[in-house]
Design a protein around this motif. Structure first.
Motif, short mmCIF file in Angstrom:
data_model
loop_
_atom_site.label_atom_id
_atom_site.label_comp_id
_atom_site.label_asym_id
_atom_site.label_seq_id
_atom_site.Cartn_x
_atom_site.Cartn_y
_atom_site.Cartn_z
N LYS A 5 2.97 5.96 1.33
CA LYS A 5 3.21 5.07 -0.03
C LYS A 5 4.03 6.03 -0.98
N TYR A 6 4.24 7.27 -0.65
CA TYR A 6 4.99 8.11 -1.49
C TYR A 6 6.50 8.18 -1.30
N ALA A 7 7.10 7.47 -0.39
CA ALA A 7 8.40 7.34 0.05
C ALA A 7 9.69 7.05 -0.96
N ASP A 8 9.08 5.94 -1.82
CA ASP A 8 9.96 5.43 -2.91
C ASP A 8 9.07 4.79 -3.98
N HIS A 9 9.61 4.42 -4.96
CA HIS A 9 8.84 3.60 -6.02
C HIS A 9 8.34 2.15 -5.33
N HIS A 10 8.92 1.52 -4.81
CA HIS A 10 8.76 0.21 -4.44
C HIS A 10 7.40 0.26 -3.50
N LEU A 11 7.64 1.21 -2.39
CA LEU A 11 6.28 1.42 -1.45
C LEU A 11 4.95 2.02 -2.27
N HIS A 12 5.37 2.63 -3.25
CA HIS A 12 4.00 3.10 -4.08
C HIS A 12 3.29 1.82 -4.68
N GLU A 13 4.27 0.95 -5.32
CA GLU A 13 3.65 -0.07 -5.87
C GLU A 13 3.10 -1.02 -4.93
N LEU A 14 3.57 -1.18 -3.74
CA LEU A 14 3.16 -2.29 -2.97
C LEU A 14 2.03 -2.03 -2.25
N LEU A 15 1.70 -0.64 -1.92
CA LEU A 15 0.60 -0.11 -1.06
C LEU A 15 -0.31 0.58 -1.76
N SER A 16 -0.39 0.60 -3.08
CA SER A 16 -1.34 1.09 -4.07
C SER A 16 -2.59 0.08 -4.16
N ARG A 48 9.78 -5.10 4.42
CA ARG A 48 10.59 -3.89 4.39
C ARG A 48 10.30 -2.96 5.63
N ALA A 49 10.98 -1.72 5.83
CA ALA A 49 10.79 -0.56 6.40
C ALA A 49 9.80 0.32 5.87
N VAL A 50 8.92 1.24 6.61
CA VAL A 50 7.87 1.96 6.15
C VAL A 50 7.98 3.04 6.90
N HIS A 51 7.40 4.19 6.43
CA HIS A 51 7.30 5.64 6.86
C HIS A 51 6.06 6.01 7.44
N LEU A 52 5.71 6.17 8.50
CA LEU A 52 4.42 6.62 9.11
C LEU A 52 4.24 8.05 9.45
N ILE A 53 3.30 8.85 8.69
CA ILE A 53 3.22 10.29 9.00
C ILE A 53 2.18 10.53 9.98
N PRO A 54 2.04 11.14 10.96
CA PRO A 54 1.32 11.47 11.96
C PRO A 54 -0.21 12.14 11.42
N ARG A 55 -1.21 11.87 11.90
CA ARG A 55 -2.38 12.44 11.21
C ARG A 55 -2.58 13.57 12.19
N PHE A 56 -2.05 14.76 11.86
CA PHE A 56 -2.16 15.94 12.66
C PHE A 56 -3.54 16.40 12.84
N GLY A 57 -3.70 17.14 14.11
CA GLY A 57 -4.90 17.81 14.49
C GLY A 57 -4.83 19.40 14.01
N GLU A 58 -5.43 20.19 14.85
CA GLU A 58 -5.65 21.74 14.71
C GLU A 58 -4.55 22.22 15.64
N GLY A 59 -4.14 21.53 16.60
CA GLY A 59 -3.05 22.27 17.55
C GLY A 59 -1.45 22.17 16.95
N PHE A 60 -0.80 22.63 17.67
CA PHE A 60 0.70 22.81 17.58
C PHE A 60 1.64 22.16 18.60
N ASP A 99 12.81 0.69 -9.16
CA ASP A 99 13.86 1.43 -8.94
C ASP A 99 15.12 1.26 -9.95
N VAL A 100 15.57 2.59 -10.41
CA VAL A 100 16.41 2.32 -10.95
C VAL A 100 17.82 2.04 -10.83
N SER A 101 17.85 2.30 -9.31
CA SER A 101 19.49 2.03 -8.87
C SER A 101 19.26 0.29 -8.29
N GLY A 102 20.61 -0.04 -7.91
CA GLY A 102 20.62 -1.47 -7.55
C GLY A 102 20.69 -2.45 -8.79
#
Length: 223
Positions: free
Chosen positions: A212-223, A179-191, A70-73
């Motif tokens: 793992k696409y939330a930021d650089h660090h998560l992408h490295e950590l979870l790849s 660290r914190a992590v972001h979860l994305i629901p695995r959606f079905g066909e309904g609304f 990450d370039v910041s910090g």
């Protein structure tokens, strides 16, 4: 670093009632015993020690970690705030999800566990202030990332009906948070309804992608 929240009783049994999590007390007692006796087997629940002091509750904590990509910090250091509060700016409860270190000898997600934080709290023992978290656990679906998205998939870790059902919960040391992590629901066909409350998202779906696409660090950590 934690930020104190007011309006909570001093006894952990009363806090458990107030937050609607009656199992908090026994998990805190199990954690206290294992923290003080790391090489001893866990005794029966009846033999566990009581939490020896008043507890203090917090609605957030800060995680500081090294993220050189990450370039910041400063020198790649990064700070983020993790929340667990019954009322997030008047919109209902917010309980963030985090990565917990489970096995430092395993790479990436294989050595980590996803958990949802219900409570940050501390108690005092032998002049030491012990910071803790009370969490729900998620389990890995499969032993590798989803081949289409490249993201790991997790699901709430539910006990077998013979063991009472319900999500597996524990009390852990605050330092177990990576660290914190972001979860994305695995959606079905309904609304979902237009007025779907955000606070129910982590209870409404059977599986989630670990983003793992939330930021650089998560992408490295979870790849």
């Amino acid at each position: 670093m934690c930020f104190t929240a007011g309006g909570y009783p001093a006894r952990i049994e009363d806090v458990a009632i107030q937050i609607g999590q009656p199992s908090l007390t026994i998990y805190a007692r199990r954690f206290a015993y294992q923290y003080l006796n790391p090489d001893e087997p866990l005794p029966s629940d009846e033999e566990l020690p009581k939490i020896p002091s008043r507890i203090r509750v917090f609605h957030s904590a800060q995680s500081v970690f090294h993220s050189p990509s990450d370039v910041s910090g400063f020198a790649g250091m990064r700070r983020e705030t993790i929340h667990s509060t019954p009322n997030w700016h008047g919109t209902g409860p917010r309980c963030d999800t985090v990565l917990l270190l489970e096995d430092r000898n395993l790479p990436g997600m294989r050595g980590l566990t996803v958990a949802r934080v219900h409570l940050f709290f501390t108690f005092k023992f032998r002049n030491d202030v012990i910071p803790c978290i009370f969490v729900d656990h998620f389990r890995h679906i499969g032993n590798q990332p989803d081949p289409v998205t490249g993201m790991w998939v997790v699901a709430p870790h539910i006990r077998a009906p013979a063991d009472g059902g319900g999500c597996i919960q524990t009390v852990e040391h605050l330092d177990s948070i990576v660290r914190a992590v972001h979860l994305i629901p695995r959606f079905g066909e309904g609304f979902l309804p237009d007025n779907w409350p955000r606070s129910l998202t982590l209870d409404a779906f059977s599986q989630y992608y670990v983003n793992k696409y939330a930021d650089h660090h998560l992408h490295e950590l979870l790849s």
